[in-house]
Design a protein around this motif. Structure first.
Motif, mmCIF file in Angstrom:
data_model
loop_
_atom_site.group_PDB
_atom_site.id
_atom_site.type_symbol
_atom_site.label_atom_id
_atom_site.label_comp_id
_atom_site.label_asym_id
_atom_site.label_seq_id
_atom_site.Cartn_x
_atom_site.Cartn_y
_atom_site.Cartn_z
ATOM 1 N N LEU A 195 -2.162 -7.723 9.407
ATOM 2 C CA LEU A 195 -3.037 -6.589 9.121
ATOM 3 C C LEU A 195 -2.632 -6.056 7.765
ATOM 4 O O LEU A 195 -1.479 -5.651 7.571
ATOM 5 C CB LEU A 195 -2.882 -5.506 10.191
ATOM 6 C CG LEU A 195 -3.647 -4.195 9.960
ATOM 7 C CD1 LEU A 195 -5.145 -4.445 9.926
ATOM 8 C CD2 LEU A 195 -3.290 -3.166 11.022
ATOM 9 N N ILE A 196 -3.536 -6.085 6.785
ATOM 10 C CA ILE A 196 -3.226 -5.561 5.458
ATOM 11 C C ILE A 196 -3.933 -4.223 5.269
ATOM 12 O O ILE A 196 -5.035 -4.003 5.764
ATOM 13 C CB ILE A 196 -3.629 -6.554 4.343
ATOM 14 C CG1 ILE A 196 -5.129 -6.864 4.370
ATOM 15 C CG2 ILE A 196 -2.823 -7.841 4.449
ATOM 16 C CD1 ILE A 196 -5.607 -7.680 3.175
ATOM 17 N N LEU A 197 -3.275 -3.327 4.557
ATOM 18 C CA LEU A 197 -3.812 -1.988 4.336
ATOM 19 C C LEU A 197 -3.118 -1.361 3.141
ATOM 20 O O LEU A 197 -2.111 -1.882 2.647
ATOM 21 C CB LEU A 197 -3.611 -1.110 5.575
ATOM 22 C CG LEU A 197 -2.163 -0.808 6.005
ATOM 23 C CD1 LEU A 197 -2.118 0.466 6.825
ATOM 24 C CD2 LEU A 197 -1.590 -1.959 6.830
ATOM 25 N N ARG A 198 -3.644 -0.246 2.675
ATOM 26 C CA ARG A 198 -2.985 0.493 1.609
ATOM 27 C C ARG A 198 -1.721 1.138 2.162
ATOM 28 O O ARG A 198 -1.688 1.636 3.293
ATOM 29 C CB ARG A 198 -3.898 1.586 1.047
ATOM 30 C CG ARG A 198 -5.150 1.082 0.391
ATOM 31 C CD ARG A 198 -5.904 2.210 -0.330
ATOM 32 N NE ARG A 198 -6.168 3.336 0.563
ATOM 33 C CZ ARG A 198 -7.197 3.422 1.391
ATOM 34 N NH1 ARG A 198 -8.061 2.412 1.466
ATOM 35 N NH2 ARG A 198 -7.373 4.472 2.159
ATOM 36 N N ALA A 199 -0.657 1.142 1.362
ATOM 37 C CA ALA A 199 0.599 1.731 1.809
ATOM 38 C C ALA A 199 0.451 3.216 2.118
ATOM 39 O O ALA A 199 1.149 3.764 2.966
ATOM 40 C CB ALA A 199 1.688 1.518 0.759
ATOM 41 N N ASN A 200 -0.469 3.889 1.441
ATOM 42 C CA ASN A 200 -0.674 5.321 1.642
ATOM 43 C C ASN A 200 -1.933 5.611 2.451
ATOM 44 O O ASN A 200 -2.588 6.637 2.252
ATOM 45 C CB ASN A 200 -0.740 6.048 0.292
ATOM 46 C CG ASN A 200 -1.887 5.535 -0.576
ATOM 47 O OD1 ASN A 200 -2.473 4.500 -0.288
ATOM 48 N ND2 ASN A 200 -2.211 6.272 -1.631
ATOM 49 N N SER A 201 -2.277 4.700 3.365
ATOM 50 C CA SER A 201 -3.481 4.884 4.173
ATOM 51 C C SER A 201 -3.429 6.194 4.938
ATOM 52 O O SER A 201 -2.385 6.569 5.498
ATOM 53 C CB SER A 201 -3.629 3.722 5.157
ATOM 54 O OG SER A 201 -4.741 3.906 5.988
ATOM 55 N N GLN A 202 -4.546 6.907 4.971
ATOM 56 C CA GLN A 202 -4.591 8.232 5.560
ATOM 57 C C GLN A 202 -5.126 8.249 6.993
ATOM 58 O O GLN A 202 -5.075 9.289 7.645
ATOM 59 C CB GLN A 202 -5.467 9.157 4.691
ATOM 60 C CG GLN A 202 -4.944 9.357 3.282
ATOM 61 C CD GLN A 202 -3.548 9.956 3.264
ATOM 62 O OE1 GLN A 202 -3.306 10.972 3.906
ATOM 63 N NE2 GLN A 202 -2.638 9.328 2.550
ATOM 64 N N PRO A 248 -5.111 8.373 10.701
ATOM 65 C CA PRO A 248 -3.977 8.685 11.587
ATOM 66 C C PRO A 248 -3.694 7.606 12.622
ATOM 67 O O PRO A 248 -2.567 7.530 13.131
ATOM 68 C CB PRO A 248 -4.412 9.997 12.255
ATOM 69 C CG PRO A 248 -5.894 10.020 12.146
ATOM 70 C CD PRO A 248 -6.213 9.333 10.846
ATOM 71 N N ALA A 249 -4.670 6.765 12.939
ATOM 72 C CA ALA A 249 -4.438 5.731 13.957
ATOM 73 C C ALA A 249 -3.613 4.571 13.426
ATOM 74 O O ALA A 249 -2.912 3.902 14.190
ATOM 75 C CB ALA A 249 -5.779 5.212 14.484
ATOM 76 N N LEU A 250 -3.668 4.331 12.122
ATOM 77 C CA LEU A 250 -3.030 3.133 11.571
ATOM 78 C C LEU A 250 -1.511 3.151 11.693
ATOM 79 O O LEU A 250 -0.893 2.133 11.984
ATOM 80 C CB LEU A 250 -3.446 2.939 10.111
ATOM 81 C CG LEU A 250 -4.831 2.334 9.904
ATOM 82 C CD1 LEU A 250 -5.187 2.280 8.433
ATOM 83 C CD2 LEU A 250 -4.910 0.938 10.515
ATOM 84 N N ALA A 251 -0.908 4.309 11.469
ATOM 85 C CA ALA A 251 0.555 4.382 11.547
ATOM 86 C C ALA A 251 1.050 4.013 12.940
ATOM 87 O O ALA A 251 2.016 3.257 13.094
ATOM 88 C CB ALA A 251 1.031 5.781 11.162
ATOM 89 N N LEU A 252 0.382 4.530 13.983
ATOM 90 C CA LEU A 252 0.785 4.216 15.347
ATOM 91 C C LEU A 252 0.449 2.777 15.711
ATOM 92 O O LEU A 252 1.170 2.137 16.469
ATOM 93 C CB LEU A 252 0.106 5.182 16.320
ATOM 94 C CG LEU A 252 0.494 6.658 16.170
ATOM 95 C CD1 LEU A 252 -0.254 7.512 17.185
ATOM 96 C CD2 LEU A 252 1.990 6.857 16.330
ATOM 97 N N LEU A 253 -0.640 2.256 15.158
ATOM 98 C CA LEU A 253 -1.004 0.868 15.418
ATOM 99 C C LEU A 253 0.031 -0.089 14.820
ATOM 100 O O LEU A 253 0.451 -1.049 15.471
ATOM 101 C CB LEU A 253 -2.390 0.584 14.839
ATOM 102 C CG LEU A 253 -3.009 -0.777 15.162
ATOM 103 C CD1 LEU A 253 -3.176 -0.937 16.661
ATOM 104 C CD2 LEU A 253 -4.348 -0.937 14.452
ATOM 105 N N ARG A 261 7.304 -2.448 7.256
ATOM 106 C CA ARG A 261 7.328 -1.061 7.678
ATOM 107 C C ARG A 261 6.343 -0.238 6.859
ATOM 108 O O ARG A 261 6.146 -0.485 5.692
ATOM 109 C CB ARG A 261 8.735 -0.464 7.504
ATOM 110 C CG ARG A 261 9.758 -1.071 8.438
ATOM 111 C CD ARG A 261 11.125 -0.459 8.172
ATOM 112 N NE ARG A 261 12.113 -1.003 9.083
ATOM 113 C CZ ARG A 261 12.384 -0.502 10.269
ATOM 114 N NH1 ARG A 261 11.725 0.558 10.686
ATOM 115 N NH2 ARG A 261 13.308 -1.028 11.030
ATOM 116 N N ARG A 262 5.771 0.755 7.510
ATOM 117 C CA ARG A 262 4.854 1.660 6.815
ATOM 118 C C ARG A 262 5.672 2.525 5.869
ATOM 119 O O ARG A 262 6.680 3.106 6.236
ATOM 120 C CB ARG A 262 4.116 2.531 7.835
ATOM 121 C CG ARG A 262 3.134 3.526 7.206
ATOM 122 C CD ARG A 262 2.351 4.193 8.342
ATOM 123 N NE ARG A 262 1.379 5.131 7.807
ATOM 124 C CZ ARG A 262 1.592 6.434 7.728
ATOM 125 N NH1 ARG A 262 2.753 6.937 8.117
ATOM 126 N NH2 ARG A 262 0.666 7.247 7.260
#
Length: 259
Positions: free
Chosen positions: A210-217, A219-224, A257-258
């Motif tokens: 799963l790729i994403l921006r390091a500073n994604s806003q 709220p579900a992504l951090a827990l995922l 890690r996020r």
């Protein structure tokens, strides 16, 4: 002792902050749809598992998903059109995106069961030189195409030129007709009369992340991401705890890690 405590404390504090952010967003009704992209190279079962996990964790969060080519998915994440995407690694080296591996599968050689090489536990690289077909679309995933050629060259294999395709039955038909050998994921469903063997001394894998921006806003992504890390740790533990039936080297799943 202090360094160990500090490392775990930071992780626990970040988990607490992520959970509070999620609960606040739920209470305020600010959970926006989670927008996923995915590459055509990602297994349907893997995509389904990730979507199912997301729905289980965030039943109140709508999930939107659509497919695209990897370079386009990277651009869409940067532009905010989607929150993240499931792709097969690697992504471009200069990418500013972060990746969390959700699945790692070993790549084995697909060959006829009556091929003389199938009598061996593993296949020497020189026996595949110029005979191992490479079917990756350069335009669909240029970074993966370049990386695979590099890895094969490193172990002494120059792949046979084949027309790009993602049609597994077409690829296996080519093997069945003795046109070439091919790479297939461990556990792949094979046509009758075909089998899989590892390359001696090589440990090729295909990693889905799963790729994403390091500073994604969102709220579900951090827990995922945290859930995927936990699952990966469990898989790594059980793989290490048991002996492999074919004496293959066990891979340790590494998850980013996020930040």
């Amino acid at each position: 002792y202090g360094e160990i405590l500090l490392a775990y404390a930071r992780d626990l504090l970040q988990a607490r902050a992520d959970l509070i952010d999620m609960l606040k967003a739920l209470r305020l009704g600010e959970i926006t749809p989670l927008k996923f992209g995915f590459s055509s190279l990602v297994e349907k079962s893997t995509l389904g598992s990730v979507i199912e996990t997301t729905r289980r964790l965030f039943s109140h969060c709508e999930i939107l998903s659509d497919g695209d080519e990897v370079p386009n998915l990277e651009s869409r994440i940067r532009g905010g059109d989607i929150d993240g995407a499931l792709v097969t690694l690697p992504i471009e080296q200069n990418s500013d995106l972060t990746a969390c591996i959700v699945e790692r599968q070993r790549l084995l050689v697909c060959m006829r069961s009556d091929d003389p090489l199938a009598d061996q536990d593993s296949i020497p690289a020189h026996a595949l030189n110029g005979k191992l077909g490479l079917f990756i679309y350069p335009a669909v995933h240029p970074a993966a195409h370049r990386r695979m050629i590099e890895l094969l060259n490193d172990i002494g294999i120059v792949p046979k030129k084949c027309n790009p395709t993602t049609n597994r039955e077409h690829i296996q038909w080519m093997v069945e007709e003795r046109q070439c050998y091919a790479l297939a994921r461990s556990g792949a469903k094979l046509l009758p009369g075909l089998t899989l063997r590892p390359i001696y001394g090589a440990d090729l894998t295909i990693d889905t992340a799963l790729i994403l921006r390091a500073n994604s806003q969102h709220p579900a992504l951090a827990l995922l991401i945290r859930e995927f890390r936990k699952q990966a740790d469990q898989v790594s533990y059980f793989q290490t705890a048991k002996k492999s039936a074919v004496s293959e080297r066990i891979n340790t799943v590494k998850v980013g890690r996020r930040q």
